[in-house]
Design a protein around this motif. Structure first.
Motif, PDB file in Angstrom:
ATOM      1  N   ASN A 134       0.766  -1.258   0.082  1.00 24.57           N
ATOM      2  CA  ASN A 134      -0.001   0.043  -0.165  1.00 24.57           C
ATOM      3  C   ASN A 134       0.851   1.130  -0.091  1.00 24.57           C
TER       4      ASN A 134
ATOM      5  N   GLN B 126      -9.034  12.731 -13.590  1.00 21.61           N
ATOM      6  CA  GLN B 126      -9.662  11.796 -13.739  1.00 21.61           C
ATOM      7  C   GLN B 126      -8.930  10.280 -13.884  1.00 21.61           C
TER       8      GLN B 126
ATOM      9  N   GLN C 135      -7.496   9.284 -10.445  1.00 17.99           N
ATOM     10  CA  GLN C 135      -8.389   8.909  -9.663  1.00 17.99           C
ATOM     11  C   GLN C 135      -8.885   7.348  -9.864  1.00 17.99           C
ATOM     12  N   GLN C 136      -8.798   7.342 -11.032  1.00 19.17           N
ATOM     13  CA  GLN C 136      -9.338   5.691 -11.445  1.00 19.17           C
ATOM     14  C   GLN C 136      -7.987   4.708 -11.232  1.00 19.17           C
ATOM     15  N   GLU C 137      -6.959   5.109 -11.552  1.00 13.76           N
ATOM     16  CA  GLU C 137      -5.748   4.128 -11.133  1.00 13.76           C
ATOM     17  C   GLU C 137      -5.796   4.187  -9.618  1.00 13.76           C
ATOM     18  N   ARG C 138      -5.956   5.256  -8.909  1.00 20.01           N
ATOM     19  CA  ARG C 138      -5.736   5.046  -7.435  1.00 20.01           C
ATOM     20  C   ARG C 138      -6.596   4.053  -6.958  1.00 20.01           C
ATOM     21  N   GLN C 139      -8.059   4.128  -7.460  1.00 17.61           N
ATOM     22  CA  GLN C 139      -9.256   3.037  -7.016  1.00 17.61           C
ATOM     23  C   GLN C 139      -8.778   1.883  -7.307  1.00 17.61           C
ATOM     24  N   ALA C 140      -8.447   1.561  -8.529  1.00 14.84           N
ATOM     25  CA  ALA C 140      -8.210   0.408  -9.091  1.00 14.84           C
ATOM     26  C   ALA C 140      -7.035  -0.187  -8.123  1.00 14.84           C
TER      27      ALA C 140
ATOM     28  N   ILE D 195      -5.640   0.397  -5.214  1.00 12.22           N
ATOM     29  CA  ILE D 195      -5.974   0.346  -3.965  1.00 12.22           C
ATOM     30  C   ILE D 195      -7.015  -0.855  -3.943  1.00 12.22           C
ATOM     31  N   GLY D 196      -8.027  -0.765  -4.587  1.00 11.85           N
ATOM     32  CA  GLY D 196      -9.156  -1.816  -4.678  1.00 11.85           C
ATOM     33  C   GLY D 196      -8.465  -3.338  -4.698  1.00 11.85           C
TER      34      GLY D 196
ATOM     35  N   GLN E  79      -6.767  -4.122  -1.569  1.00 17.17           N
ATOM     36  CA  GLN E  79      -7.698  -4.566  -0.554  1.00 17.17           C
ATOM     37  C   GLN E  79      -8.431  -6.000  -0.672  1.00 17.17           C
TER      38      GLN E  79
END
Length: 171
Positions: free
Chosen positions: A48, A93, A96-101, A103-104, A107
């Motif tokens: 992370n 954008q 943000q999408q890269e971060r969400q993908a 980290i998701g 997780q």
């Protein structure tokens, strides 16, 4: 016949008077002190941190572009301003999408590993109980399933030691 009846009653009383062998484990301690689980949590924390450091570099580069746009925007033509504004919006954008993908994904992976290790701990407690003649092994935690237990009935350290002794690091 009377002797058989007396023996039968005595046998039934002996069975009825037998106590169940019980113990308990501090589930929180098992999960926080189990070496394999600690190692997995450390690994995911490190991953992370690496993701966040990588994204931080990209975010800083984006912020530099945004600052330049704010500084130079008023001197640009209207068309050039709109073009650069749209490009910056698309880049924000995408970040943000890269971060969400990323980290998701991490997780989901970490939850799968942790769930698997929790199942492993539960299985170990169950196997320990069967192998050592326990009728019940209770779990003690903050929710209060065991509010008190005699110290000699606490199996946490014994089971934890066996689990950690059987675990070899995967380095």
């Amino acid at each position: 016949m009377k002797k058989i009846g007396v023996l039968l009653v005595a046998a039934m009383m002996a069975v009825a008077c037998q106590t169940e062998k019980t113990g308990f484990v501090d589930t929180e301690e098992l999960l926080t002190e189990y070496a394999e689980l600690k190692e997995a949590k450390e690994r995911f924390t490190k991953e992370n941190d690496e993701i966040m450091a990588d994204l931080e570099l990209k975010i800083k580069a984006y912020q530099i572009k945004e600052d330049l746009f704010r500084k130079n925007g008023p001197s640009m033509s209207r068309k050039k301003q709109e073009q650069q504004y749209n490009e910056l919006g698309a880049e924000a954008q995408q970040l943000q999408q890269e971060r969400q993908a990323r980290i998701g994904k991490l997780q989901v992976e970490s939850q799968e590993v942790i769930d698997s290790l929790i199942t492993k701990v539960k299985t170990k407690v169950k196997d320990y109980g069967k192998a050592n003649g326990y009728s019940y092994i209770y779990g003690s935690n903050d929710a209060g399933s065991v509010l008190f237990g005699k110290e000699e009935l606490d199996l946490t350290k014994t089971i934890l030691k066996e689990m950690n002794d059987n675990y070899t690091t995967k380095e």
